[in-house]
Design a protein around this motif. Structure first.
Motif, PDB file in Angstrom:
ATOM      1  N   ALA A 134       6.710  -0.535  -4.366  1.00 12.68           N
ATOM      2  CA  ALA A 134       5.775  -1.635  -4.594  1.00 12.68           C
ATOM      3  C   ALA A 134       4.889  -1.262  -5.773  1.00 12.68           C
ATOM      4  N   VAL A 135       5.046  -1.953  -6.881  1.00 14.84           N
ATOM      5  CA  VAL A 135       4.188  -1.731  -8.045  1.00 14.84           C
ATOM      6  C   VAL A 135       2.889  -2.490  -7.837  1.00 14.84           C
ATOM      7  N   VAL A 136       1.772  -1.828  -8.073  1.00 14.58           N
ATOM      8  CA  VAL A 136       0.464  -2.465  -7.927  1.00 14.58           C
ATOM      9  C   VAL A 136      -0.240  -2.395  -9.282  1.00 14.58           C
ATOM     10  N   ALA A 151      -0.484  -4.915   3.509  1.00 19.95           N
ATOM     11  CA  ALA A 151       0.254  -5.705   4.497  1.00 19.95           C
ATOM     12  C   ALA A 151       1.744  -5.369   4.508  1.00 19.95           C
ATOM     13  N   LEU A 152       2.221  -4.654   3.502  1.00 17.17           N
ATOM     14  CA  LEU A 152       3.630  -4.268   3.447  1.00 17.17           C
ATOM     15  C   LEU A 152       3.938  -3.025   4.288  1.00 17.17           C
ATOM     16  N   VAL A 153       2.904  -2.338   4.750  1.00 14.73           N
ATOM     17  CA  VAL A 153       3.079  -1.048   5.404  1.00 14.73           C
ATOM     18  C   VAL A 153       3.245  -1.203   6.913  1.00 14.73           C
ATOM     19  N   ASP A 186      10.714  -3.374  -5.756  1.00 18.12           N
ATOM     20  CA  ASP A 186      11.027  -4.294  -4.667  1.00 18.12           C
ATOM     21  C   ASP A 186       9.941  -5.350  -4.538  1.00 18.12           C
ATOM     22  N   TRP A 187       8.693  -4.937  -4.786  1.00 19.63           N
ATOM     23  CA  TRP A 187       7.562  -5.857  -4.849  1.00 19.63           C
ATOM     24  C   TRP A 187       6.734  -5.523  -6.073  1.00 19.63           C
ATOM     25  N   PHE A 188       6.180  -6.542  -6.701  1.00 16.59           N
ATOM     26  CA  PHE A 188       5.187  -6.364  -7.756  1.00 16.59           C
ATOM     27  C   PHE A 188       3.959  -7.128  -7.298  1.00 16.59           C
ATOM     28  N   VAL A 189       2.889  -6.399  -6.995  1.00 17.48           N
ATOM     29  CA  VAL A 189       1.682  -7.010  -6.447  1.00 17.48           C
ATOM     30  C   VAL A 189       0.624  -7.061  -7.541  1.00 17.48           C
ATOM     31  N   LEU A 220       7.627 -11.134  -6.337  1.00 15.04           N
ATOM     32  CA  LEU A 220       6.310 -11.131  -6.970  1.00 15.04           C
ATOM     33  C   LEU A 220       5.285 -11.630  -5.964  1.00 15.04           C
ATOM     34  N   LEU A 221       4.263 -10.820  -5.715  1.00 17.44           N
ATOM     35  CA  LEU A 221       3.181 -11.192  -4.807  1.00 17.44           C
ATOM     36  C   LEU A 221       1.894 -11.370  -5.601  1.00 17.44           C
TER      37      LEU A 221
END
Length: 270
Positions: free
Chosen positions: A217-219, A96-98, A240-243, A263-264
């Motif tokens: 974005a770390v997954v 969803a970030l793309v 920027d995001w940690f999912v 944090l997501l």
């Protein structure tokens, strides 16, 4: 009765070891279902096997002896069977970030691969990757008429056990690029060590990926928390995001929420 219980424990532990040797890793929840015993029984079996040196315990399960420390790198197939629901949820939230038309980089790793599978229908993407499984996924989609699959750029390099291309060639190609968003997997995540991997060359290539990206974005699912590999490649505050998934422990969530941009927590109902 005690003799019979000991015999049953011996049989269970032999089955557990067979599964570890075959798959590279096992999960407590899977063993409970497979062997028909309680969670506590499985954990006692794993404790006994770990004391004997036959395997090493990790969060939620166990890996082959030598596998929990910083120097061992499980293969892609061994890791792909772990935390499937969590990875699927993370992938849905990450996709969803793309934005359409973006240049997206995808690192090696099974969670990053799950993200790639969710990007195939987003129009006008360019995907840069050093992951052989991700490249094959995109190439296969491109073979379907009218699929509108993303444009693929594979970095080249030498493959690791986790099927990531690394080394000077990969680093050189990545260093010449500018990408909008990087999806970055990790072998381990910890408060002080940050993002880590057991493979020194993969760490260097991951650093090149991070340097090429405008946003990161770390997954990573909850099982990666507290694991420290041999080599670090990014601090938590570079994300920027940690999912991650809903099983990430509350203390870890607090650390991550303070360190990363956002944090997501992914919902497994995605």
């Amino acid at each position: 009765m005690a003799e019979q219980a000991a015999q049953l424990a011996h049989q269970r532990r032999a089955l557990i070891l067979d599964a570890v040797r075959r798959d590279g890793a096992v999960r407590v929840a899977d063993l409970v279902g497979r062997l028909g015993v309680s969670d506590m029984t499985i954990r006692r079996d794993l404790d006994a096997l770990a004391r004997s040196g036959a395997l090493e315990k990790v969060y939620g399960g166990a890996v082959a002896a030598g596998g929990a420390g910083g120097g061992h790198e499980p293969g892609f197939d061994a890791k792909s069977g772990l935390e499937g629901a969590a990875k699927a949820a993370i992938a849905a939230a990450a996709a969803a970030l793309v934005e359409p038309g973006s240049v997206v980089a995808i690192s090696g790793g099974t969670t990053a691969h799950a993200v790639a599978a969710r990007l195939l229908d987003i129009p006008r993407l360019t995907i840069v990757t050093n992951s052989l499984p991700v490249a094959e996924l995109v190439r296969a989609a491109d073979g379907e008429p009218g699929s509108g699959a993303p444009t693929l750029l594979l970095t080249g390099g030498a493959p690791t056990p986790s099927a990531a291309l690394v080394g000077p060639l990969a680093d050189l190609v990545i260093g010449s690029l500018h990408v909008d968003l990087l999806f970055l997997g990790a072998h381990g995540v910890a408060e002080e060590a940050g993002l880590t991997t057991p493979n020194l060359m993969e760490a260097q290539t991951n650093r090149a990926l991070v340097a090429s990206a405008r946003r990161v974005a770390v997954v990573a699912d909850h099982s990666k928390w507290g694991v420290v590999g041999l080599s670090g490649f990014a601090a938590l505050d570079r994300a920027d995001w940690f999912v991650t998934d809903a099983a990430m422990p509350a203390p870890a969530r607090a650390v991550l929420a303070d360190a990363v941009g956002e944090l997501l927590i992914a919902d497994e109902e995605h």
